[in-house]
Design a protein around this motif. Structure first.
Motif, mmCIF file in Angstrom:
data_model
loop_
_atom_site.group_PDB
_atom_site.id
_atom_site.type_symbol
_atom_site.label_atom_id
_atom_site.label_comp_id
_atom_site.label_asym_id
_atom_site.label_seq_id
_atom_site.Cartn_x
_atom_site.Cartn_y
_atom_site.Cartn_z
ATOM 1 N N ALA A 1 13.516 35.023 -147.184
ATOM 2 C CA ALA A 1 13.511 34.985 -145.718
ATOM 3 C C ALA A 1 13.060 33.622 -145.211
ATOM 4 C CB ALA A 1 12.615 36.088 -145.172
ATOM 5 N N GLU A 2 12.066 33.043 -145.864
ATOM 6 C CA GLU A 2 11.560 31.720 -145.479
ATOM 7 C C GLU A 2 12.647 30.662 -145.640
ATOM 8 O OE1 GLU A 2 8.596 29.159 -144.079
ATOM 9 O OE2 GLU A 2 8.288 31.287 -144.477
ATOM 10 N N PHE A 3 13.358 30.700 -146.769
ATOM 11 C CA PHE A 3 14.453 29.762 -146.993
ATOM 12 C C PHE A 3 15.546 29.945 -145.950
ATOM 13 C CE2 PHE A 3 13.635 28.439 -151.522
ATOM 14 C CZ PHE A 3 13.742 27.090 -151.251
ATOM 15 N N GLN A 4 15.865 31.178 -145.647
ATOM 16 C CA GLN A 4 16.912 31.455 -144.664
ATOM 17 C C GLN A 4 16.529 30.879 -143.311
ATOM 18 O OE1 GLN A 4 19.867 32.896 -145.668
ATOM 19 N NE2 GLN A 4 20.502 32.061 -143.719
ATOM 20 N N GLN B 1 17.851 24.414 -139.619
ATOM 21 C CA GLN B 1 17.973 23.063 -140.163
ATOM 22 C C GLN B 1 16.634 22.318 -140.117
ATOM 23 O OE1 GLN B 1 21.226 21.055 -138.323
ATOM 24 N NE2 GLN B 1 22.718 22.528 -139.007
ATOM 25 N N GLN B 2 15.611 23.006 -140.592
ATOM 26 C CA GLN B 2 14.280 22.422 -140.627
ATOM 27 C C GLN B 2 14.090 21.651 -141.932
ATOM 28 O OE1 GLN B 2 11.827 25.891 -140.434
ATOM 29 N NE2 GLN B 2 11.877 26.009 -138.208
ATOM 30 N N THR B 3 13.161 20.725 -141.892
ATOM 31 C CA THR B 3 12.785 20.062 -143.136
ATOM 32 C C THR B 3 11.607 20.829 -143.728
ATOM 33 O OG1 THR B 3 11.314 18.560 -141.950
ATOM 34 C CG2 THR B 3 13.552 17.785 -142.378
ATOM 35 N N ALA B 4 11.537 20.827 -145.036
ATOM 36 C CA ALA B 4 10.442 21.514 -145.719
ATOM 37 C C ALA B 4 9.783 20.531 -146.673
ATOM 38 C CB ALA B 4 10.967 22.724 -146.476
ATOM 39 N N SER B 5 8.467 20.498 -146.680
ATOM 40 C CA SER B 5 7.739 19.575 -147.535
ATOM 41 C C SER B 5 7.730 20.081 -148.971
ATOM 42 C CB SER B 5 6.309 19.408 -147.027
ATOM 43 O OG SER B 5 5.625 20.642 -147.121
#
Length: 71
Positions: A8-11, A17-21
């Motif tokens: 769900a977090e990945f989705q 279209q967020q960036t993830a650290s």
């Protein structure tokens, strides 16, 4: 983190279209059982070998279809 939560977090990240650290991605990958490490061994040699074998089989099939028999 559970598999469904990580999914769900990945989705959410993909939908918006967020960036993830990297620190945030690591537990997500672990929860989803995704590895980004290079495979052990030289997979290029295996791929080259398999491509060669496929090529040999194609040539053999072509000769058989043309009636030239086996080699």
């Amino acid at each position: 983190m559970k598999y469904k939560e990580a999914q769900a977090e990945f989705q959410t990240v993909f939908d918006h279209q967020q960036t993830a650290s990297v620190p945030k991605l690591k537990p997500l990958f672990e929860s989803l059982n995704i590895s980004v490490k290079k495979p052990l061994g030289d997979s290029n040699k295996e791929i080259s070998y398999l491509k060669g074998e496929i090529s040999k089989l194609k040539k053999k099939n072509k000769r058989l279809r043309e009636g030239k028999g086996t080699f």
